[in-house]
Design a protein around this motif. Structure first.
Motif, PDB file in Angstrom:
ATOM      1  N   PHE A  15      37.664 -61.706 -40.493  1.00 12.76           N
ATOM      2  CA  PHE A  15      38.603 -61.858 -39.382  1.00 12.76           C
ATOM      3  C   PHE A  15      37.956 -62.472 -38.145  1.00 12.76           C
ATOM      4  O   PHE A  15      38.630 -62.720 -37.154  1.00 12.76           O
ATOM      5  CB  PHE A  15      39.206 -60.491 -39.019  1.00 12.76           C
ATOM      6  N   TYR A  21      40.477 -65.093 -42.500  1.00 12.37           N
ATOM      7  CA  TYR A  21      41.647 -64.587 -41.781  1.00 12.37           C
ATOM      8  C   TYR A  21      41.414 -64.581 -40.266  1.00 12.37           C
ATOM      9  O   TYR A  21      41.864 -63.682 -39.557  1.00 12.37           O
ATOM     10  CB  TYR A  21      41.980 -63.175 -42.255  1.00 12.37           C
ATOM     11  N   ALA A  23      42.810 -66.117 -37.986  1.00 14.22           N
ATOM     12  CA  ALA A  23      44.052 -66.146 -37.219  1.00 14.22           C
ATOM     13  C   ALA A  23      44.555 -64.748 -36.901  1.00 14.22           C
ATOM     14  O   ALA A  23      45.362 -64.558 -35.997  1.00 14.22           O
ATOM     15  CB  ALA A  23      45.129 -66.927 -37.967  1.00 14.22           C
ATOM     16  N   LEU A  24      44.075 -63.749 -37.648  1.00 19.09           N
ATOM     17  CA  LEU A  24      44.506 -62.365 -37.437  1.00 19.09           C
ATOM     18  C   LEU A  24      43.414 -61.522 -36.782  1.00 19.09           C
ATOM     19  O   LEU A  24      43.410 -60.301 -36.890  1.00 19.09           O
ATOM     20  CB  LEU A  24      44.904 -61.735 -38.778  1.00 19.09           C
ATOM     21  N   GLN A  25      42.495 -62.173 -36.069  1.00 26.12           N
ATOM     22  CA  GLN A  25      41.383 -61.447 -35.458  1.00 26.12           C
ATOM     23  C   GLN A  25      41.863 -60.384 -34.482  1.00 26.12           C
ATOM     24  O   GLN A  25      41.377 -59.255 -34.477  1.00 26.12           O
ATOM     25  CB  GLN A  25      40.451 -62.420 -34.737  1.00 26.12           C
ATOM     26  N   SER A  26      42.849 -60.728 -33.643  1.00 25.42           N
ATOM     27  CA  SER A  26      43.341 -59.760 -32.660  1.00 25.42           C
ATOM     28  C   SER A  26      44.010 -58.568 -33.328  1.00 25.42           C
ATOM     29  O   SER A  26      43.901 -57.430 -32.862  1.00 25.42           O
ATOM     30  CB  SER A  26      44.328 -60.445 -31.707  1.00 25.42           C
ATOM     31  N   VAL A  27      44.702 -58.827 -34.445  1.00 26.92           N
ATOM     32  CA  VAL A  27      45.365 -57.737 -35.165  1.00 26.92           C
ATOM     33  C   VAL A  27      44.329 -56.778 -35.733  1.00 26.92           C
ATOM     34  O   VAL A  27      44.451 -55.554 -35.622  1.00 26.92           O
ATOM     35  CB  VAL A  27      46.263 -58.298 -36.285  1.00 26.92           C
ATOM     36  N   PHE A  28      43.284 -57.335 -36.346  1.00 21.68           N
ATOM     37  CA  PHE A  28      42.224 -56.496 -36.910  1.00 21.68           C
ATOM     38  C   PHE A  28      41.509 -55.722 -35.815  1.00 21.68           C
ATOM     39  O   PHE A  28      41.229 -54.521 -35.967  1.00 21.68           O
ATOM     40  CB  PHE A  28      41.215 -57.355 -37.676  1.00 21.68           C
ATOM     41  N   PHE A 121      51.155 -59.083 -29.846  1.00 29.57           N
ATOM     42  CA  PHE A 121      50.280 -59.608 -30.882  1.00 29.57           C
ATOM     43  C   PHE A 121      50.250 -61.130 -30.826  1.00 29.57           C
ATOM     44  O   PHE A 121      49.186 -61.748 -30.936  1.00 29.57           O
ATOM     45  CB  PHE A 121      50.776 -59.152 -32.256  1.00 29.57           C
ATOM     46  N   GLN A 125      46.964 -63.475 -29.875  1.00 31.30           N
ATOM     47  CA  GLN A 125      46.455 -64.508 -30.776  1.00 31.30           C
ATOM     48  C   GLN A 125      46.372 -65.859 -30.073  1.00 31.30           C
ATOM     49  O   GLN A 125      45.403 -66.609 -30.243  1.00 31.30           O
ATOM     50  CB  GLN A 125      47.360 -64.617 -32.002  1.00 31.30           C
TER      51      GLN A 125
END
Length: 402
Positions: A15, A21, A23-28, A121, A125
């Protein structure tokens, strides 16, 4: 838990920038920091910084815990008002009432969180920033200060407006100048006044998921504050049941979910104060300001303004004043930050709330507008306090040099 920690460490590179992934760093990152204290916190090891266990996420958790008594009771009261509207005679099944309230609130809670967190979210991102945790509290506050039967699409539109225009355009959590939950309510009030009239509340409008006794669609009931603003002194609730001062203190009356029980609001305020999360200066000053304005209004009653004849202490039992004092005015981002400024900010908030609800017959509630108005003036109040302190110290220095 160690297995979960090891698994997160294993998949984290995927992430990070360059990972599959990314693009999903903030989510992780949001998930990881929700579960564990960030390892990048300054002073974690071998530094001169001293830290306690309270970070922003834990602060939000304590606020949510303080809200839980009002939240759970609010679910019960929704069911209680529905059973009264259906004409069902007591005794009332406690868990059935609680379940009805839960099924009523659940979709609104989900809409608030999905809409608000979804926007946050996306913004995180786009900005390549961490996901902030401020909406953990805002998401639960929104359904608590709105009528229990507000349409879901209206709630989604209002939440989106508040998050975008009252928070993200200012820079996100910690930079907003207005309380986001109250902006949501204000948007609903001005955009859909028929559903946010201030003097009536929808206490029953269907059977969520087919549960509960049947009631005529769109059943409404005048709130106690709405009745007082019309000069009605013998306050009644759903089904014509009389509402005593004790009922109002406990919260067994029509109203928005989180605002009816002054008793549980006070308990939540004690918890926030004991934990050092909210300012007791603001809370106390709001109540003092409301009582002071209530005494002045009560001393000069007028037939044109029936609420002026209400006893000052009753101003604290009805409407959203107590909830605003404990959970809205104390928002550390939008309230005054100096010690003296908090007294001034809180006093004016309580006084203006009573003035608005007393002398504006078209809208018998003033807490929302009072807090939002004082959000505007909080920086000015702090500036004036700081400047006064500077001038006082300069004067002392000049005297000491003579």
């Amino acid at each position: 838990m160690s297995r979960l920690r090891n698994y997160l460490d294993k998949v984290k590179p995927r992430f990070e920038p360059g990972g599959k992934y990314q693009a999903l760093q903030s989510v992780f990152d949001g998930l990881e920091t929700f579960l564990y204290t960030p390892r990048t916190t300054s002073g974690r090891r071998y530094t001169t910084h001293i830290h306690d266990s309270i970070d922003s996420k834990r602060t939000m958790t304590i606020v949510i815990l303080a809200l839980m008594p009002c939240f759970v009771f609010g679910m019960y009261n929704i069911g209680y008002q529905h059973w009264l509207a259906a004409g069902v005679e007591g005794p009332y099944p406690f868990f059935s009432l609680l379940l009805y309230g839960f099924l009523t609130v659940l979709p609104r809670l989900a809409v608030a969180y999905i809409t608000g967190l979804g926007i946050e979210f996306i913004v995180a991102q786009k900005r390549h920033e961490e996901i902030q945790e401020g909406f953990l509290v805002t998401g639960i506050l929104i359904p608590m200060i709105c009528p229990p039967e507000i349409p879901l699409w209206m709630l989604a539109a209002a939440t989106a407006f508040a998050i975008i225009f009252a928070k993200e355009v200012f820079g996100g959590t910690g930079y907003n100048i207005f309380n986001v939950a109250l902006v949501t309510r204000a948007f609903l009030f001005f955009a859909y006044p028929a559903h946010m009239s201030g003097d009536k509340v929808f206490v029953a409008a269907g059977q969520p998921f087919g549960f509960g006794p049947a009631v005529a669609d769109g059943f409404t009931c005048a709130t106690p504050l709405g009745q007082l603003s019309q000069g009605i002194t013998n306050i009644t609730g759903t089904g014509g049941h009389a509402i005593s001062a004790a009922d109002a203190f406990i919260g067994l009356m029509p109203g928005c979910m989180g605002e009816t029980s002054t008793l549980l609001i006070i308990i939540g305020g004690i918890l926030l104060t004991a934990a050092g999360i909210a300012s007791w200066r603001v809370m106390l000053s709001v109540f003092v300001g409301a009582l002071a304005a209530g005494f002045v209004a009560n001393a000069f009653p007028s037939p044109a303004y029936p609420l002026a004849a209400v006893a000052p202490w009753e101003q604290l039992l009805y409407g959203g004043l107590a909830f605003a004092a404990v959970f809205m005015a104390t928002d550390p981002v939008t309230s005054a930050r100096t010690a003296k400024g908090k007294y001034i900010y809180g006093f004016l908030t309580g006084a203006i709330a009573v003035i608005i609800r007393t002398y504006n017959n078209g809208y018998p509630e003033g807490a929302m507008l009072a807090v939002l108005l004082m959000n505007c003036f909080a920086p000015l109040i702090d500036w004036c306090v700081v400047e006064a302190n500077v001038r006082r110290r300069m004067a002392r220095m000049v005297r000491s040099q003579k």
